[in-house]
Design a protein around this motif. Sequence first.
Motif, PDB file in Angstrom:
ATOM      1  N   ASN A  66       0.854  -1.191   0.000  1.00  0.00           N
ATOM      2  CA  ASN A  66       0.000   0.000   0.000  1.00  0.00           C
ATOM      3  C   ASN A  66       0.892   1.243   0.000  1.00  0.00           C
ATOM      4  OD1 ASN A  66      -2.650  -1.245   0.234  1.00  0.00           O
ATOM      5  ND2 ASN A  66      -2.015  -1.844   2.297  1.00  0.00           N
ATOM      6  N   ALA A  67       0.383   2.313  -0.558  1.00  0.00           N
ATOM      7  CA  ALA A  67       1.162   3.545  -0.633  1.00  0.00           C
ATOM      8  C   ALA A  67       1.521   4.033   0.773  1.00  0.00           C
ATOM      9  CB  ALA A  67       0.385   4.618  -1.381  1.00  0.00           C
ATOM     10  N   GLY A 197      -0.891   9.561  -8.322  1.00  0.00           N
ATOM     11  CA  GLY A 197      -0.234   8.304  -8.644  1.00  0.00           C
ATOM     12  C   GLY A 197       0.613   8.368  -9.881  1.00  0.00           C
ATOM     13  N   THR A 198       0.616   9.513 -10.572  1.00  0.00           N
ATOM     14  CA  THR A 198       1.451   9.680 -11.766  1.00  0.00           C
ATOM     15  C   THR A 198       2.891   9.944 -11.355  1.00  0.00           C
ATOM     16  OG1 THR A 198      -0.376  10.579 -13.071  1.00  0.00           O
ATOM     17  CG2 THR A 198       1.854  11.087 -13.824  1.00  0.00           C
ATOM     18  N   ARG A 366       4.590   0.730  -6.110  1.00  0.00           N
ATOM     19  CA  ARG A 366       3.286   0.704  -5.443  1.00  0.00           C
ATOM     20  C   ARG A 366       3.367   1.382  -4.072  1.00  0.00           C
ATOM     21  NH1 ARG A 366      -0.980  -2.590  -6.618  1.00  0.00           N
ATOM     22  NH2 ARG A 366      -0.323  -2.169  -8.750  1.00  0.00           N
ATOM     23  N   GLY A 369       3.081   5.044  -4.343  1.00  0.00           N
ATOM     24  CA  GLY A 369       1.793   5.592  -4.728  1.00  0.00           C
ATOM     25  C   GLY A 369       1.486   5.474  -6.206  1.00  0.00           C
ATOM     26  N   VAL A 370       2.398   4.868  -6.996  1.00  0.00           N
ATOM     27  CA  VAL A 370       2.156   4.687  -8.427  1.00  0.00           C
ATOM     28  C   VAL A 370       1.087   3.619  -8.615  1.00  0.00           C
ATOM     29  CG1 VAL A 370       3.161   4.034 -10.639  1.00  0.00           C
ATOM     30  CG2 VAL A 370       4.501   5.366  -8.999  1.00  0.00           C
ATOM     31  N   ARG A 371       0.113   3.901  -9.441  1.00  0.00           N
ATOM     32  CA  ARG A 371      -0.993   2.965  -9.636  1.00  0.00           C
ATOM     33  C   ARG A 371      -0.720   1.967 -10.745  1.00  0.00           C
ATOM     34  NH1 ARG A 371      -5.849   7.501  -9.033  1.00  0.00           N
ATOM     35  NH2 ARG A 371      -5.437   7.981  -6.834  1.00  0.00           N
ATOM     36  N   VAL A 372      -0.110   2.405 -11.824  1.00  0.00           N
ATOM     37  CA  VAL A 372       0.203   1.509 -12.941  1.00  0.00           C
ATOM     38  C   VAL A 372       1.686   1.168 -12.872  1.00  0.00           C
ATOM     39  CG1 VAL A 372       0.207   1.209 -15.432  1.00  0.00           C
ATOM     40  CG2 VAL A 372      -1.624   2.539 -14.350  1.00  0.00           C
TER      41      VAL A 372
END
Length: 451
Positions: A66-67, A197-198, A366, A369-372
């Motif tokens: 988790n972030a 998350g970018t 991850r 906080g990066v989503r992809v």
Amino acid sequence: MRPVYSAPCYGALLSPRRFPQTATIFLSVLRAFPSMSTPTSPTSSTPRAPMLSTSDALATLLGAANAVAGAETLPTFDALNRVLAADVVSPLDVPPMNTSAMDGYAVRIADLTQGERRLPVSQRIPAGHAPQPLAAGTAARIFTGATVPPGADAIVIQEQTELAGDTVTILHLPKAGEWITAQGADIRSGSVILPAGTRLTPQALGLAASVGCAELSVMRRVKVAVFFTGDELTMPGEPLKPGAIYNSNRYTLRGLLEKLGCEVTDYGIVPDQLDATRATLREAAQGHDLILTSGGVSVGEEDHVKPAVEAEGRLSMWQIAMKPGKPLAFGAVRRAEGETFFIGLPGNPVSTFVTFLLFVRPFVLRLSGVRVVTPRALSLRADFTQSKADRRNEFLRARINPAGGLDLFPNQSSAVLTSTVWGDGLIDNPPNHVISAGETVHFIPFSELLN
């Protein structure tokens, strides 16, 4: 031609349809790590787990990540490679007015359709200057990026005109809106231009600046403690004793972590002693989000990382069906409040490099906080033939040749670090599959894995 992906492999996780099959794995992670902020009691030695597929191992790691908590505000100039903590919403249209896409003349089409093509030039409009309304029966000299004057409904490029003194002859009948970039054509006011998350690239910073963002809210850096085990390790600059090798992994892993934007604490080389390993783990657990080690995760008499982590926290000792990089350890070490994640990588240089790219990189992203976090892969032609298949998911070092195909590095040993410099990326080859020349294979470029 036989199917390229006939068995589970790392590439199988590239499709969202893969995730429903890993629901039970996510559940097991939640049970194993019910709260990363609640202290837990020591657990007994974990029995040796069965060999996992690479896709299942990755799903387990990402299911636990988790972030991290915490954000900070930075000047946009200083936010390169950081991860956005909040959406960037545009407060304005871009462009904020109708602009000319070319050098030329702003005209009213109605004037031209009445048969008059020779028009007096009533004003000159450079970029950054406010125009006057365009008088009927006139043209305005205009330059790229300049504001289109009220009343004009087209731009005629200068190559389609003839200028004589203060009069211009229009040689082309334009359509409405020709060579005009409409207000908001790129960005509309109120739209999200960069979601939370970018990871901020140079072009993302430019996009944020284009809507006036002088500062950005970003996630704090992930804090990683790293240390290395092995009495045979020697630092460059020191003489090599008999049986010793230089510690290349220290340079590789620190470089990879710093490239991901981590805040790294390097505890150096830890002696092959259980007490020393346990003491380093206890110290590293304080104030860090992740402990990363290289070496000592096998089950030999001199491999102390596994029992040390089990004594100081909890551990899942994995045998992953991959080559290179079979042993991988994942768990957590207790600290004063909560736990710190632990990942133990194998000690062979190529195994360390490959397992970092395939497992540690997405895990750290991850946490950031990066989503992809999935690397994009290419389908390319193999210009070689393998001599035999391996029962494990292979990650072969290869590079793109001038013909657009892939050449294979001749020595795929996990100790041959030159293959990682020679190559452009990894071929994700499924278990029990022999690659034949001319076959289309799944290629993950280093440009994606090192991004």
